[in-house]
Motif scaffolding. Sequence first.
Motif, short mmCIF file in Angstrom:
data_model
loop_
_atom_site.label_atom_id
_atom_site.label_comp_id
_atom_site.label_asym_id
_atom_site.label_seq_id
_atom_site.Cartn_x
_atom_site.Cartn_y
_atom_site.Cartn_z
N ILE A 1 -2.11 4.77 10.31
CA ILE A 1 -3.14 4.85 9.15
C ILE A 1 -3.88 3.68 8.74
N GLU A 2 -3.13 2.62 8.68
CA GLU A 2 -3.73 1.40 8.58
C GLU A 2 -4.76 1.07 9.61
N ARG A 3 -4.28 1.16 10.85
CA ARG A 3 -5.17 0.78 12.11
C ARG A 3 -6.53 1.73 11.96
N TRP A 4 -6.51 3.18 11.82
CA TRP A 4 -7.42 3.71 11.58
C TRP A 4 -8.34 3.57 10.55
N LEU A 5 -7.88 2.96 9.42
CA LEU A 5 -8.78 2.51 8.31
C LEU A 5 -9.38 1.31 8.83
N GLN A 6 -8.61 0.24 9.33
CA GLN A 6 -8.92 -1.03 9.69
C GLN A 6 -10.41 -0.84 10.66
N ASP A 7 -10.24 0.15 11.63
CA ASP A 7 -11.28 0.21 12.65
C ASP A 7 -12.64 0.84 11.88
N ARG A 8 -12.49 1.25 10.73
CA ARG A 8 -13.61 1.82 10.35
C ARG A 8 -14.08 1.08 8.84
N GLU A 9 -13.11 -0.22 8.81
CA GLU A 9 -13.36 -1.41 7.75
C GLU A 9 -13.24 -0.68 6.53
N ARG A 10 -12.18 0.22 6.37
CA ARG A 10 -11.77 0.97 4.93
C ARG A 10 -10.51 0.47 4.39
N ILE A 11 -10.01 -0.50 5.41
CA ILE A 11 -8.39 -1.00 4.91
C ILE A 11 -8.35 -1.26 3.54
N ARG A 12 -9.37 -1.65 3.07
CA ARG A 12 -9.36 -2.29 1.62
C ARG A 12 -9.08 -1.05 0.63
N GLU A 13 -9.13 0.12 1.00
CA GLU A 13 -8.95 1.44 0.31
C GLU A 13 -7.51 1.43 -0.04
N LEU A 14 -6.55 0.79 0.71
CA LEU A 14 -5.03 1.04 0.20
C LEU A 14 -4.58 0.03 -0.68
N ALA A 15 -3.82 0.19 -1.56
CA ALA A 15 -3.08 -0.59 -2.54
C ALA A 15 -2.10 -1.60 -1.60
N PRO A 16 -1.82 -2.63 -2.18
CA PRO A 16 -0.74 -3.50 -1.51
C PRO A 16 0.51 -2.81 -1.82
N PRO A 17 1.80 -3.13 -1.21
CA PRO A 17 2.71 -2.71 -1.06
C PRO A 17 3.49 -2.82 -2.51
N ALA A 18 4.40 -1.84 -2.91
CA ALA A 18 5.17 -1.96 -4.12
C ALA A 18 6.41 -2.91 -4.13
N ALA A 19 6.68 -3.44 -5.10
CA ALA A 19 7.80 -4.44 -5.25
C ALA A 19 9.04 -3.75 -5.50
N GLY A 20 10.27 -4.31 -5.20
CA GLY A 20 11.37 -3.58 -5.36
C GLY A 20 11.77 -3.35 -6.93
N GLN A 21 11.29 -4.12 -7.93
CA GLN A 21 11.38 -3.74 -9.30
C GLN A 21 10.62 -2.71 -9.59
N ASP A 22 9.35 -2.68 -9.08
CA ASP A 22 8.60 -1.34 -9.45
C ASP A 22 9.31 0.08 -9.04
N ILE A 23 10.01 -0.03 -7.85
CA ILE A 23 10.75 1.18 -7.39
C ILE A 23 11.95 1.42 -8.50
N ALA A 24 12.56 0.42 -8.70
CA ALA A 24 13.80 0.46 -9.53
C ALA A 24 13.53 0.79 -10.97
N ARG A 25 12.21 0.39 -11.47
CA ARG A 25 11.69 0.89 -12.71
C ARG A 25 11.34 2.48 -12.52
N ILE A 26 11.37 2.95 -11.74
CA ILE A 26 10.69 4.49 -11.69
C ILE A 26 12.27 4.90 -11.86
N ALA A 27 13.43 4.94 -11.31
CA ALA A 27 14.61 5.38 -11.27
C ALA A 27 15.36 5.21 -12.71
N GLU A 28 15.09 4.10 -13.31
CA GLU A 28 15.41 3.80 -14.67
C GLU A 28 14.79 4.44 -15.60
N ARG A 29 13.54 4.77 -15.45
CA ARG A 29 12.49 5.49 -16.54
C ARG A 29 12.70 7.18 -16.18
#
Length: 184
Positions: free
Chosen positions: A13-41
């Motif tokens: 998917i990233e490659r397809w977006l990159q080929d169309r100069e749309r890769i900036r549309e995606l957010a950066p990866p989540a951090a481990g603490q972000d994922i842990a916070r979901i389970a906690e909440r």
Amino acid sequence: MKLRPISESWHRIERWLQDRERIRELAPPAAGQDIARIAERLGVNLHPDHMQLLLGHNGSGSFTFPPYYEILSANEVVDAWRIKTDVWADHPHSPYRPHWVPFASDRAGGVLYLDVSRPDEHIGAHDREGSSLLSSHSMWASLPSLMHHTADALESGHVLDRYRRPSDEDDFLLWEVFPDAADN
């Protein structure tokens, strides 16, 4: 059909977006603490595939799954879950269960979710009326399946469950609807 890991589908998917100069549309990866916070909440653990989705990108920006579902960020998962469980907690029809963890939203009250209480990971949908509008297409069988089919449709241009990939010329990454079309 052999499904690939979510990380491989993300790369496609990233490659397809990159080929169309749309890769900036995606957010950066989540951090481990972000994922842990979901389970906690939420008081439940995320499905491992949901973790892989967020570790690829913490939300989708303007990229969508067919036909119009945006991937939720870690914070948005918590917000969407709280809204759904608050609104539907005492509703006699089509309640929203606490073990249904949303991973994508149509931004109109509907979500795609994984039921973390079940061993299988079939994708569920719950719209603002409490209904599920998913077809029987195999892309809805699991999150890896949805990612794989989405990547295939982007690369090939083939119709996927009545939806065609976003046009290269469109400002928004929205799938086009072809109600009478079959996969090709």
